[in-house]
Design a protein around this motif. Structure first.
Motif, short mmCIF file in Angstrom:
data_model
loop_
_atom_site.label_atom_id
_atom_site.label_comp_id
_atom_site.label_asym_id
_atom_site.label_seq_id
_atom_site.Cartn_x
_atom_site.Cartn_y
_atom_site.Cartn_z
N THR A 295 4.78 -2.58 9.05
CA THR A 295 5.04 -2.81 10.47
C THR A 295 4.31 -1.81 11.36
O THR A 295 4.26 -2.00 12.57
N LEU A 296 3.74 -0.76 10.78
CA LEU A 296 3.08 0.29 11.55
C LEU A 296 1.60 -0.04 11.78
O LEU A 296 1.01 -0.85 11.07
N ASP A 297 1.01 0.64 12.75
CA ASP A 297 -0.40 0.43 13.08
C ASP A 297 -1.34 1.06 12.05
O ASP A 297 -2.45 0.60 11.86
N THR A 298 -0.92 2.14 11.42
CA THR A 298 -1.75 2.85 10.45
C THR A 298 -1.83 2.06 9.15
O THR A 298 -0.87 1.43 8.73
N ASP A 299 -3.00 2.14 8.50
CA ASP A 299 -3.20 1.44 7.23
C ASP A 299 -2.69 2.31 6.08
O ASP A 299 -3.27 3.35 5.79
N TYR A 300 -1.60 1.88 5.47
CA TYR A 300 -1.03 2.59 4.33
C TYR A 300 -1.24 1.82 3.03
O TYR A 300 -0.46 1.94 2.10
N SER A 301 -2.32 1.06 2.93
CA SER A 301 -2.59 0.29 1.71
C SER A 301 -2.83 1.20 0.51
O SER A 301 -2.61 0.79 -0.63
N GLY B 238 2.85 10.96 -2.57
CA GLY B 238 1.96 10.79 -1.44
C GLY B 238 2.60 11.28 -0.16
O GLY B 238 3.80 11.53 -0.12
N ALA B 239 1.79 11.41 0.88
CA ALA B 239 2.30 11.90 2.16
C ALA B 239 1.47 11.33 3.30
O ALA B 239 0.31 10.94 3.12
N SER B 240 2.08 11.32 4.46
CA SER B 240 1.39 10.98 5.69
C SER B 240 1.62 12.11 6.68
O SER B 240 2.76 12.43 7.01
N VAL B 241 0.54 12.75 7.10
CA VAL B 241 0.62 13.85 8.05
C VAL B 241 -0.24 13.47 9.25
O VAL B 241 -1.47 13.39 9.14
N ASP B 242 0.41 13.21 10.38
CA ASP B 242 -0.29 12.75 11.58
C ASP B 242 -1.21 11.57 11.27
O ASP B 242 -2.38 11.55 11.63
N SER B 243 -0.69 10.60 10.55
CA SER B 243 -1.38 9.36 10.16
C SER B 243 -2.51 9.56 9.16
O SER B 243 -3.23 8.62 8.85
N SER B 244 -2.71 10.77 8.64
CA SER B 244 -3.66 11.00 7.56
C SER B 244 -2.90 10.86 6.24
O SER B 244 -1.82 11.41 6.09
N VAL B 245 -3.48 10.13 5.30
CA VAL B 245 -2.80 9.82 4.06
C VAL B 245 -3.30 10.74 2.94
O VAL B 245 -4.50 10.93 2.78
N PHE B 246 -2.36 11.30 2.20
CA PHE B 246 -2.65 12.15 1.05
C PHE B 246 -1.95 11.55 -0.16
O PHE B 246 -0.74 11.32 -0.12
N VAL B 247 -2.70 11.30 -1.23
CA VAL B 247 -2.13 10.66 -2.42
C VAL B 247 -2.42 11.51 -3.64
O VAL B 247 -3.55 11.95 -3.85
N GLY B 248 -1.41 11.74 -4.45
CA GLY B 248 -1.58 12.42 -5.72
C GLY B 248 -1.10 13.85 -5.71
O GLY B 248 -1.11 14.53 -4.68
N GLU B 249 -0.67 14.29 -6.87
CA GLU B 249 -0.13 15.64 -7.06
C GLU B 249 -1.14 16.72 -6.69
O GLU B 249 -0.76 17.79 -6.22
N SER B 250 -2.43 16.44 -6.86
CA SER B 250 -3.46 17.44 -6.54
C SER B 250 -3.53 17.76 -5.05
O SER B 250 -4.06 18.80 -4.66
N GLN B 251 -3.00 16.90 -4.21
CA GLN B 251 -3.05 17.09 -2.76
C GLN B 251 -1.96 18.03 -2.25
O GLN B 251 -1.96 18.41 -1.08
N LEU B 252 -1.02 18.41 -3.11
CA LEU B 252 0.10 19.25 -2.68
C LEU B 252 -0.37 20.59 -2.14
O LEU B 252 0.10 21.04 -1.09
N ASP B 253 -1.31 21.24 -2.82
CA ASP B 253 -1.82 22.54 -2.34
C ASP B 253 -2.60 22.38 -1.04
O ASP B 253 -2.57 23.26 -0.19
N VAL B 254 -3.29 21.25 -0.87
CA VAL B 254 -4.00 20.98 0.38
C VAL B 254 -3.00 20.90 1.53
O VAL B 254 -3.22 21.46 2.61
#
Length: 176
Positions: free
Chosen positions: A64-70, A112-128
């Protein structure tokens, strides 16, 4: 669960996703009741809202959101919990890392995470995500950088004035 109940949950999640710029999706399967209670306690202390929700409901709410979370399609498998934080994108990441360290297990998985509509996927992104700076931190750095040249100029002028006064005093004493 009836269709009406599902529709209410999807609507609530949609509003929450739209109003909260920072959310994380985790997997807490395999955790004991005590570990889950510890996680919920940490979330409460840090102001993080934690909810366990069916993947299909999360997916429908994100649609339902405008951001692409595919890219979350691969994330939304297995058990999923959603962490919301209203002010910072790195607080949930720090919480996940701290929980893993305290519990000594990797039972809590970052999906995964969404931070200000930026998508981060995977355990490796946690430190980022932990390294991300909040808006207030970035504004503070920019102000500090903008003030730095002015402080250097003022400091140079003041030290130059002191040196000049010292030289004049020395010269006047030598004349005597």
């Amino acid at each position: 669960m009836t269709r009406e109940e599902k529709a209410v949950i999807i609507d609530e999640l949609s509003q929450k996703f739209a109003s909260t710029p920072y959310f994380y999706i985790t997997n807490a399967s395999g955790m004991s009741v005590g570990e889950v209670n510890t996680l919920r306690g940490l979330c409460f202390e840090r102001g993080v809202e934690y909810r366990v929700v069916k993947n299909t409901l999360i997916r429908k709410a994100l649609e339902t959101l405008d951001t692409d979370y595919s890219s979350f399609d691969e994330v939304l498998k297995g058990m999923s919990g959603v962490m919301f934080h209203p002010e910072s994108g790195k607080v949930p990441a720090q919480l996940i890392k701290e929980f893993k360290k305290k519990s000594g297990t990797d039972k809590l998985k970052f999906k995964g995470a969404s931070v200000d509509s930026s998508v981060f996927v995977g355990e490796s992104q946690l430190d980022v995500l932990i390294a991300l700076k909040s808006k207030q931190e970035m504004i503070g750095e920019i102000i500090g950088l903008l003030q730095s040249p002015a402080k250097n100029v003022i400091g140079a002028l003041q030290s130059g004035g002191n040196k000049l006064a010292g030289i004049l005093k020395t010269l006047s004493e030598k004349e005597d």
